[in-house]
Design an enzyme around this catalytic site. Sequence first.
Site, PDB file in Angstrom:
ATOM      1  N   THR A 410     -22.709 -17.521  11.887  1.00 22.55           N
ATOM      2  CA  THR A 410     -23.418 -18.122  13.005  1.00 22.55           C
ATOM      3  C   THR A 410     -22.612 -19.342  13.465  1.00 22.55           C
ATOM      4  O   THR A 410     -21.593 -19.665  12.870  1.00 22.55           O
ATOM      5  CB  THR A 410     -24.820 -18.497  12.495  1.00 22.55           C
ATOM      6  OG1 THR A 410     -25.450 -17.302  12.043  1.00 22.55           O
ATOM      7  CG2 THR A 410     -25.684 -19.157  13.514  1.00 22.55           C
ATOM      8  N   GLU A 430     -25.101 -12.659  14.125  1.00 23.62           N
ATOM      9  CA  GLU A 430     -25.374 -12.265  12.743  1.00 23.62           C
ATOM     10  C   GLU A 430     -24.111 -12.216  11.897  1.00 23.62           C
ATOM     11  O   GLU A 430     -23.569 -13.240  11.551  1.00 23.62           O
ATOM     12  CB  GLU A 430     -26.150 -10.935  12.668  1.00 23.62           C
ATOM     13  CG  GLU A 430     -26.445 -10.437  11.271  1.00 23.62           C
ATOM     14  CD  GLU A 430     -27.283 -11.376  10.399  1.00 23.62           C
ATOM     15  OE1 GLU A 430     -27.477 -11.069   9.220  1.00 23.62           O
ATOM     16  OE2 GLU A 430     -27.712 -12.424  10.881  1.00 23.62           O
ATOM     17  N   SER A 476     -35.418 -15.620  10.225  1.00 25.07           N
ATOM     18  CA  SER A 476     -34.125 -16.280  10.260  1.00 25.07           C
ATOM     19  C   SER A 476     -34.145 -17.504   9.356  1.00 25.07           C
ATOM     20  O   SER A 476     -35.209 -18.007   8.981  1.00 25.07           O
ATOM     21  CB  SER A 476     -33.783 -16.708  11.691  1.00 25.07           C
ATOM     22  OG  SER A 476     -32.643 -17.539  11.733  1.00 25.07           O
TER      23      SER A 476
END
Length: 600
Positions: A410, A430, A476
């Site tokens: 990321t 991702e 997340s």
Amino acid sequence: MRRSTARNVSLAAVAATVLSVGAAAPPADRTAPAKVPVAVGYGGAVASVDPDASAAGIEVLRRGGNAVDAAVATAAALGVTEPYSAGIGGGGYLVYYDARSRRVHTVDGRETAPLSADASLFLEDGKPIPFEEGMTSGLSVGTPGTPATWDTALDAWGSKSLRDLLKPAERLARDGFTVDATFRAQTQANEARFRDFPASADLFLPGGRLPVVGSVIRNPDLARTYEKLGRHGADALYRGDLARDIVRTVRRPPVREGATREVRAGDLTMRDLARYRTERRRPTKVSYRGLDVYGMAPSSSGGTTMGEALNILERTDLSPEAASQDRYLHRFIEASRIAFADRGRWVGDPAFEDVPVKGLLSQRFADSRGCLIRDDKALTSPLAPGDPRHPKRCATGGTAVPTTYEGENTTHLTVSDKWGNVVSYTLTIEMTGGSGITVPGRGFLLNNELTDFSFAPADPAVHDPNLPGPGKRPRSSMSPTIVLDDRDRPVLALGSPGGATIITTVLQTLTGVLDRELPLVEAIAAPRASQRNQATTELEPPLYTGPSRARLEALGHAFRQNPEIGAATGVQRLPDGRWLAAAEKTRRGGGSAMVVHPAG
């Protein structure tokens, strides 16, 4: 009594300014500005992993744009120079501090699963498919959220048009950027995948070879895509010919003839794209050392998990005068372990799951869990979760839910402006290289974000809040964070990439500044540990080979080495009104901190 946190932060800031000579945006004719990890000055600041991207944000600030404008410009430029980490084929979370109202707002731009998805998305004959087959596939592609995030943020708080803000990135894509060692290494790690998709190979393996350090990569397709978004707005990605190209690519992945890789098709539709919406969520908030720490609420687990860990650590004086390095690491590791145990059981997409955010962030719950920590003995993982709805002292119950794997590549950017507005923004596709699939003729990679879902429940008898569902956002760990003082003024903002290690990276950096009295740039550079309710705690090499490891192992801790954890950036408001921007010194080749008007 220990010194006040406000004084600690001020001392850290002053120490940091001594280290800095400042870094301004480079002249417009330079294509490869130097990376500088810390900068101090006036007029606003930008910190990212890439100097071209930071320069794009500074350009916007110099032209009168605000922090949101600069964040969008920086993110768009990262889509060019950091295409394996972020881009319009992915999603993310944006946290914004508004100086006029002194309030914090957030945008959830997380990708969503197709409406056809259910809990069996990654199952075949009742069993999970191999992770490698999931990650390089159309099956793992969620509806992108990044363009919609830009649209939402600009509509609410921006001052410039998307068309103007995309110009620096459009120019960068057209004219090219200089390949560095990190970009080459990441390309090499993806080489086999990229070769199986002609559009990816043409873009990232020019002439069929790995790009050479110092060479220039151009992406005219992405320049045209940005120009299209500028003319027609972010909605152009969700409707029309660009949306059709995305859907076609997902449903019929363009694999080269003769490739032996099994590339599964996805079920993304035009309806999925047309229905996509960002969510304006209330930020998480905890008090720590007299400061208010704001973060991202579910669907991210960043704010709740880090908030719980901070509440646990609040009960211990972790200043250098009161706590040795060993004691600090022990407490940090144990608080992380406990918070991740609770994360796994309770956090998912709030549109589908009843997430007890208030309970997870309560001091009462943290105290009921923190009492598990002993100074003479480490806890063991997997640790069972507690119940934030009915906290009981030192109680655990049920079965532990393992931490799902999350891709580590990321990126994060942090921005402030001359008015005092601040943005902390984490965005991603991702895995390093996302799905590996470039949309032909469009110049950007598609995410493989749906692999953040649990492929199957670890225990069929235990509810897993992170199973796939129609239109559901996968959980997340992204943790964009903003810290305010008792007058609701910004103290610092930070965030990091790194998959599930994001939470521990931001937590360790934050406590490094607030507890260990480190300058922000040194807190970012400090060697990291990461415990995520797993049997072993990951340590970067300086900690793994250092003296603390043996002493902690004597308490029962177990460790494994991780060469690199996270890649944080942050900005800090100094007492005299200057801004300090800070980034990595060495991780991922070092980051880029810039200010509008340097002042040493």
